[in-house]
Design a protein around this motif. Structure first.
Motif, mmCIF file in Angstrom:
data_model
loop_
_atom_site.group_PDB
_atom_site.id
_atom_site.type_symbol
_atom_site.label_atom_id
_atom_site.label_comp_id
_atom_site.label_asym_id
_atom_site.label_seq_id
_atom_site.Cartn_x
_atom_site.Cartn_y
_atom_site.Cartn_z
ATOM 1 N N VAL A 1 1.477 8.790 39.187
ATOM 2 C CA VAL A 1 1.287 10.152 38.694
ATOM 3 C C VAL A 1 2.568 10.967 38.828
ATOM 4 N N CYS A 2 3.266 10.800 39.942
ATOM 5 C CA CYS A 2 4.506 11.543 40.148
ATOM 6 C C CYS A 2 5.567 11.161 39.121
ATOM 7 N N TYR A 3 5.598 9.911 38.740
ATOM 8 C CA TYR A 3 6.599 9.448 37.783
ATOM 9 C C TYR A 3 6.149 9.656 36.341
ATOM 10 N N TYR A 4 4.967 10.229 36.164
ATOM 11 C CA TYR A 4 4.444 10.467 34.815
ATOM 12 C C TYR A 4 5.314 11.480 34.089
ATOM 13 N N ARG A 5 5.691 11.149 32.882
ATOM 14 C CA ARG A 5 6.480 12.064 32.062
ATOM 15 C C ARG A 5 5.872 12.096 30.661
#
Length: 1039
Positions: free
Chosen positions: A1033-1037
């Protein structure tokens, strides 16, 4: 002279600062403040004094906030250093949020407001690009931040009357919560944090519940403006709805809301005719799953269930299943609606939805009219009255619906010639309370007064009484109890130590009636009703033993060698008595011995007939003598003949078949034996049920050939039903039936596509094909029919039809689909073009929905202690298509396919096609990819679980392959459809996805999945999964 603080001249002081943690940081901050460093100067000197990147280890954010709030007002210069540190990622968002939540001084509203403004600047940009542990720490920090914000609201509410500054704090807090919860990425991280920080989230829920009423009261009293109250109430609601904001929803269907859903029609057929005695829990759960997968409104669901029942009542008129459908419609449907009503969405009225469902049903006036004519009653009135009794619909709503229906019925003419005594719905509703009274009566001491119990059983034998009673008992769950009483009667009547002629005659009739009643229950409702009644009672009753050894069920005959061994003396005695035309002796007779040995007596007659020792007339006379007294004996003979003929060729079956037909021909019974005509009718019904396939195969084949030669279309209803019987006969006789098998399946599928749903004839024909061809062949046929379509609307309908047919036996079909059909398309490069969208997406939808339903059925079986709820109709041999873990490496299957399946698959050369021999790699426990299922101790020996493990490993290989194509898009579609099924089903399916697959999946599907979708790609109750999901989720772009 250079200015103080210039990076070029202040390196010495910077290097002289000691490196002992927080004390060094505080000293550094004081020097920066005294010398009024700019943000850039502060940053350069910080990196020189504390090299190494992140300053979280020194708790820089906490030190800055402490220093900024030393004076009466916040220090804007020091706070500017924190802003710069956050922007340059010197301080992580997680560390900043942790530091912020430690400030709890409510007496300084200006400082609180400053912190809220600072958080407001970064609320929409919270993220982390560090390790999985850092990402999970950010999730926990978000939970604590929300708790801190709610505490700010609580403190502001308490002090609102002291100062207007607290009203401003409430306004800004609402804005901050709105930004945090309005961002999908932040919302998903907060949901992961909710699962990680359960104690903190519990405090959030408690405080939120308290504040909802407080904010509402403040808004009503005018102490805060309505906009502030609305923003806070919206935030409270979003907290309750975590994580889903705009997650993937099922694709809209242009025809899905009007036409009858095929899966609902098939499930209703199975529930009404095969699972009559089962609890409705699984049926309700499957309906809810279909509702979610197809985006069906709840009123439409109610209407479609009723529509399926009306169609069943019409199609089953004057058949063996007529009473089953009647009992299901008027006794079980109200129970099903009652359970569905408990799943009504918050804010909606369950009774109003049921009313709307009946309103939709009334639009189908021709269907209701036809059902009324077939049943000679007002179907809607009967059904609405039963629903009203369970408070499912209000009296005023019932009256309104009945008034509408009365207008439609004005010109309706029901059949009056000949007028029936009572319509079936009325009789079945009267039979329901009668069942309870009969069971109580049967509990009396029958050993002293056999005539009383014979009177009760004889009364039940008259007319349709017994069929009505068993139908009502099966639907209401009382058939087990009823059968257990009959077992006791049968046990009591099987032998006696001393009796007169009259008593022995009564005992013979009691044995005969109870045997026939139990036989009827077995062939109509399944042997499990009888064979579980005496569990743990010691010695097994005779009837249960006979059922296990002799009675054919669902076209599956018992091996002759497993039957009880004959008593030569008893066989000879029976032959003598029957040949001479004498009445079989009833006094002191052991009827269980007679039932056991009578098949071997008929075997002697059959052998003599085949060798020319006796004439056909003598054989017929012998059969008539058997039927003249006890009707249970022809049933025992018919069961043995069915098993005996299994190993014979067509010419060898000629005389056994004639014997079987002799048992079906009615004769004039012994006038001294009571209720003979009723017992004879029950006997004929049982024999037809257990031997119908043997008796009809040859004639059906001839009929099918004649109609086919007349030029009938393969897709016609009569043609494909006749051809299915023809295929059965050809396969059993060893002739070629593969082409016909494929044509029959195509006919069923095409006819369903034309109708828009699968009708009763199509279900029976498909069930026959599944029994003969097996799950793997059945799946290949369905997939080929789907891949023939190209238009999106046709693909949606074809998937619905295939999914409906898969309900006949969802678990083995799902295993075959996941283990063989899909891998064969992914591994064969020449077939990959078939997976181009929209075909690939349609096939992925079929696979996921079938798997979800299989998991639901499997979990229900576990709740029933491993006892399958549904009757599989002789398909236990489908296990041959399930690859066991032990043999997965070699690609060998548990068993060789049966001859019938070889016949059906031969023309396609599927067994010789390399693409069909799917040899996916197997893994030892040390080599296996990391799966959530391994952490949660899932049983990998379960066929469905093992099939998913191997399929997901193939998916992982596809995603890491250098080539990108339709096969890659299929993997994305499969995961996408899994997410659409909802949290519970997606967790069951995606727990087998390797952790390493998730980053590769997100890389090749940018913009397909939302952050909320990512939270559904694993079981967040597991710590390892939370780390993987948090990082994803944190790396979602977004694009």
């Amino acid at each position: 002279m250079n200015r103080a603080g210039d990076p070029g001249t202040r390196q010495g002081p910077a290097r002289s600062i000691s490196m002992n943690g927080r004390a060094s940081i505080k000293s550094f901050l004081l020097r920066a403040w005294r010398e009024r460093w700019t943000e850039l100067q502060w940053s350069v000197n910080l990196k020189q004094a504390f090299p190494g990147g992140s300053m979280d280890q020194y708790q820089l954010a906490e030190c800055i906030l402490q220093q900024a709030f030393v004076g009466p007002t916040p220090n804007t210069l020091v706070l500017s250093y924190l802003r710069h540190a956050l922007s340059s990622q010197v301080v992580s968002y997680g560390a900043f949020l942790n530091a912020l939540t430690k400030y709890e001084d409510v007496t300084r509203p200006l400082c609180t407001r400053t912190l809220l403004d600072l958080l407001n600047c970064y609320a929409a940009h919270v993220s982390c690009l560090g390790t999985p542990d850092s990402c999970l720490l950010l999730c926990k920090s978000l939970v604590l931040t929300v708790l801190w914000l709610l505490r700010c609201v609580s403190q502001a509410v308490e002090k609102l009357k002291e100062s207007t500054e607290y009203a401003d704090i409430l306004r800004v807090t609402g804005e901050v919560l709105g930004k945090l919860l309005g961002n999908g990425q932040t919302r998903a991280l907060l949901y992961v944090g909710k699962m990680e920080e359960t104690a903190g989230w519990g405090k959030v829920e408690q405080l939120q519940t308290t504040l909802q009423d407080s904010v509402q009261n403040l808004a009503q009293s005018g102490l805060i403006v309505r906009d502030t109250a609305n923003s806070l109430q919206q935030a409270f609601y979003q907290l309750q709805q975590l994580p889903h904001g705009k997650a993937l929803s099922p694709p809209g269907q242009a025809h899905g809301h009007g036409a009858l859903n095929s899966s609902i029609a098939v499930l209703s057929f199975i529930e009404a005719t095969l699972n009559t005695t089962s609890d409705t829990q699984l049926f309700v759960e499957l309906l809810l799953l279909i509702e979610r997968l197809n985006n069906i409104p709840r009123p439409r669901l109610y209407a479609q269930v009723c529509q399926s029942c009306l169609m069943g009542l019409i199609d089953s008129a004057e058949t063996n299943d007529e009473l089953k459908w009647t009992a299901f419609t008027f006794l079980k449907i109200p129970q099903i609606f009652q359970r569905l009503k408990t799943f009504t969405q918050e804010g909606k009225d369950g009774r109003e939805e049921i009313y709307q469902g009946f309103e939709l049903l009334l639009r189908l006036q021709p269907l209701i009219d036809k059902a009324d004519v077939k049943n000679n009653c007002d179907i809607m009135q009967q059904l609405l009255q039963e629903c009203a009794k369970k408070d499912l619909i209000a009296d005023a709503q019932t009256k309104k619906l009945l008034d509408k229906r009365a207008i439609d019925r004005k010109n309706l003419k029901t059949k009056q010639d000949p007028p029936p005594s009572q319509p079936n719905p009325t009789l079945i509703l009267r039979a329901e309370p009668t069942v309870t009274n009969i069971i109580k009566t049967m509990e009396a001491d029958y050993s002293k007064n056999q005539d009383m119990i014979l009177g009760v059983l004889g009364h039940m034998m008259s007319g349709k009484s017994f069929e009505l009673i068993t139908a009502a008992a099966a639907t209401t769950g009382k058939l087990h109890m009823f059968a257990s009483r009959l077992i006791k009667f049968n046990e009591f009547a099987k032998h006696s130590s001393g009796e007169g002629s009259k008593v022995s005659l009564s005992r013979a009739v009691l044995f005969d009636i109870s045997f026939l009643m139990l036989g009827y229950i077995c062939v109509m409702y399944g042997t499990e009703i009888v064979c579980t009644t005496s569990a743990g009672a010691g010695n097994e009753p005779f009837f249960e033993t006979w059922v296990g050894q002799s009675l054919p069920i669902d076209q599956k005959c018992r091996p002759v060698e497993n039957m009880a061994h004959p008593d030569p003396a008893r066989v000879e005695s029976l032959l003598t008595q029957i040949n001479s035309g004498q009445e079989i002796k009833t006094s002191l007779q052991r009827w269980q011995d007679v039932c056991t040995n009578i098949p071997f007596a008929i075997q002697e007659i059959l052998t003599a007939w085949e060798n020319g020792a006796v004439s056909a007339d003598a054989v017929q006379k012998f059969c008539d003598n058997i039927k003249r007294h006890m009707c249970c004996l022809p049933v025992c003979i018919a069961a043995w003949l069915c098993s005996y003929m299994q190993g014979l060729t067509a010419p060898e079956r000629e005389k056994p078949l004639k014997l079987l037909k002799h048992m079906l021909s009615p004769i004039q019974g012994d006038p001294t034996m009571s209720q003979y005509n009723e017992r004879s009718s029950l006997m004929i019904h049982i024999i037809k049920k257990i031997s119908g396939d043997l008796l009809s195969a040859k004639s059906s084949r001839v009929t099918g050939e004649a109609r086919e030669g007349a030029g009938g279309a393969d897709t016609g209803r009569q043609v494909y039903t006749d051809k299915s019987s023809r295929v059965t006969g050809e396969a059993r006789e060893g002739t070629g039936g593969a082409d016909t098998g494929r044509q029959v399946y195509t006919g069923v599928f095409s006819h369903a596509m034309q109708l828009g749903w699968v009708d009763g004839r199509g279900i029976c024909s498909a069930d026959n094909m599944l029994t003969i061809g097996g799950a793997r062949w059945f799946c290949h046929c369905a997939v080929k029919e789907i891949l023939k379509c190209s238009r999106r609307e046709d693909l949606i309908q074809s998937v619905n039809v295939a999914l409906a047919l898969f309900q006949l036996d969802s678990e083995p079909v799902a295993v075959a689909l996941l283990s063989h059909v899909i891998p064969s398309l992914l591994l064969d490069s020449s077939k990959r073009e078939l997976l181009c969208n929209p075909r690939g997406a349609a096939l992925a939808r079929l696979a996921v929905q079938c798997t979800a339903m299989a998991f639901l059925t499997q979990s229900n079986d576990r709740r029933r202690n491993g006892k399958s709820r549904s009757r599989k109709r002789g398909r236990e041999s489908d296990r041959e298509y399930v690859v066991s873990p032990a043999s997965s490496g070699s690609g060998k299957e548990d068993e060789r396919p049966s001859k019938l399946r070889i016949l059906l698959s031969a023309p396609e050369n599927e067994a010789q096609n390399p693409a069909m021999q799917v040899n996916l790699p197997s893994y030892s426990s040390s080599e296996a990819p990391k799966l959530a299922a391994q952490i949660s101790n899932v049983n990998f020996k379960e066929p469905l679980n093992h099939a998913l493990v191997r399929l997901f490993q193939l998916f992982s290989d596809v995603l890491t392959d250098s080539s990108v194509g339709p096969h890659t898009a299929f993997v994305v579609s499969f995961v996408q459809e899994s997410v659409r099924t909802g949290e519970q089903a997606s967790k069951a399916i995606l727990q087998f996805m390797p952790f390493s697959m998730l980053p590769a999946l997100l890389q090749c599907s940018s913009g397909v999945f939302s952050p909320e979708d990512i939270t559904l790609m694993g079981d967040l109750t597991l710590p390892m999964v939370r780390k993987v999901i948090a990082k994803a989720v944190c790396y979602y772009r977004p694009i």
